[in-house]
Write a protein that holds these residues in place. Sequence first.
Motif, PDB file in Angstrom:
ATOM      1  N   GLN A 183       0.966  -5.893  -5.204  1.00  0.00           N
ATOM      2  CA  GLN A 183      -0.097  -4.945  -5.520  1.00  0.00           C
ATOM      3  C   GLN A 183      -1.357  -5.620  -6.037  1.00  0.00           C
ATOM      4  O   GLN A 183      -2.339  -4.933  -6.327  1.00  0.00           O
ATOM      5  N   VAL A 184      -1.337  -6.941  -6.168  1.00  0.00           N
ATOM      6  CA  VAL A 184      -2.521  -7.658  -6.648  1.00  0.00           C
ATOM      7  C   VAL A 184      -3.664  -7.499  -5.648  1.00  0.00           C
ATOM      8  O   VAL A 184      -3.501  -7.728  -4.444  1.00  0.00           O
ATOM      9  N   ASP A 185      -4.819  -7.085  -6.151  1.00  0.00           N
ATOM     10  CA  ASP A 185      -5.991  -6.848  -5.303  1.00  0.00           C
ATOM     11  C   ASP A 185      -6.731  -8.173  -5.102  1.00  0.00           C
ATOM     12  O   ASP A 185      -7.454  -8.632  -5.981  1.00  0.00           O
ATOM     13  N   THR A 186      -6.542  -8.759  -3.936  1.00  0.00           N
ATOM     14  CA  THR A 186      -7.207 -10.031  -3.640  1.00  0.00           C
ATOM     15  C   THR A 186      -8.648  -9.853  -3.190  1.00  0.00           C
ATOM     16  O   THR A 186      -9.355 -10.847  -3.000  1.00  0.00           O
ATOM     17  N   GLU A 187      -9.068  -8.615  -2.984  1.00  0.00           N
ATOM     18  CA  GLU A 187     -10.457  -8.353  -2.600  1.00  0.00           C
ATOM     19  C   GLU A 187     -11.339  -8.061  -3.811  1.00  0.00           C
ATOM     20  O   GLU A 187     -12.546  -7.876  -3.671  1.00  0.00           O
TER      21      GLU A 187
END
Length: 290
Positions: A183-187
């Motif tokens: 769920q880590v938002d890389t954007e």
Amino acid sequence: MQRGKGMKFVGDSRVPASGRKPNIPKDYSEYPGKTEAFFPNFLLKEWLVGAVFLVGYLCLTAAHPSPLERLADPTDSGYIPLPDWYFLFLYQLLKYEFVSGDYVVIGIVIIPALSFGALLLAPWLDRGPERRASRRPIASGMMLLAVLAVVYLTWEAVENHDWEAAAEQGEMLDDEAAELAEQVDTEHEGYQIYSDQGCIACHGDQLQGSGAAGPSLFDTQYDVDTIKNIAVEGIGEMPPGLFEGTDEELQILAEYIASGGGAQEGESGEDGASAEDAAGEETTEESDEE
């Protein structure tokens, strides 16, 4: 008797011996108890031995599964690799000062080349017909020296390796941690700062941590101010002065890490919106009742 009459030189290959039998090998049945037919007797024994070893390997595989680690992370600079057991002696050799650093070519090229070259030249260095090891000092000495060196270096590699740290760095994430990592938002803008500041080298590309090098960050219990202080002043084995960005970037990075990589931020935003909607509905109902 005159010369040349009534004489036969049977040892001369130019004169065929009379009554010579064809060169046919004797049948194995002429040697009872010492020979056997290749098929099916000998071949069946080979298959049985192979089946026993195969079953043994399958049992070992089932009893001791392969020690798999988590997915490889090319950004993890703190990962300590360990080769297979048959390369541990070379792994240990490269730890010594005289074959590492500026002299690494000696350890990875010259010494292995001399060792394998000596094995290739062994038949020419000792050409004696003796088969006893005690009567072939050159070949026996070279082999004994090689075996002792391999055994010693392998033992040293096993003794000096930090097995607890290796198990920790390769430990797989549990289901909950893996779900949070996905769920880590890389954007997110904070992830770009996280990557540019080099945090990714110790804490992983998904904030999952990298064992002994750095803990996971997607489930951190620190608040924003504490994370900002740690990024500047360091904590534990993390040295101070690693963050080199602006105060605004520090604030964005701290908020991003505190939110678990942006995953909790979206959830909290949704919860906050739903809470506001619920409060609005309650206010409207109260006003209608009045």
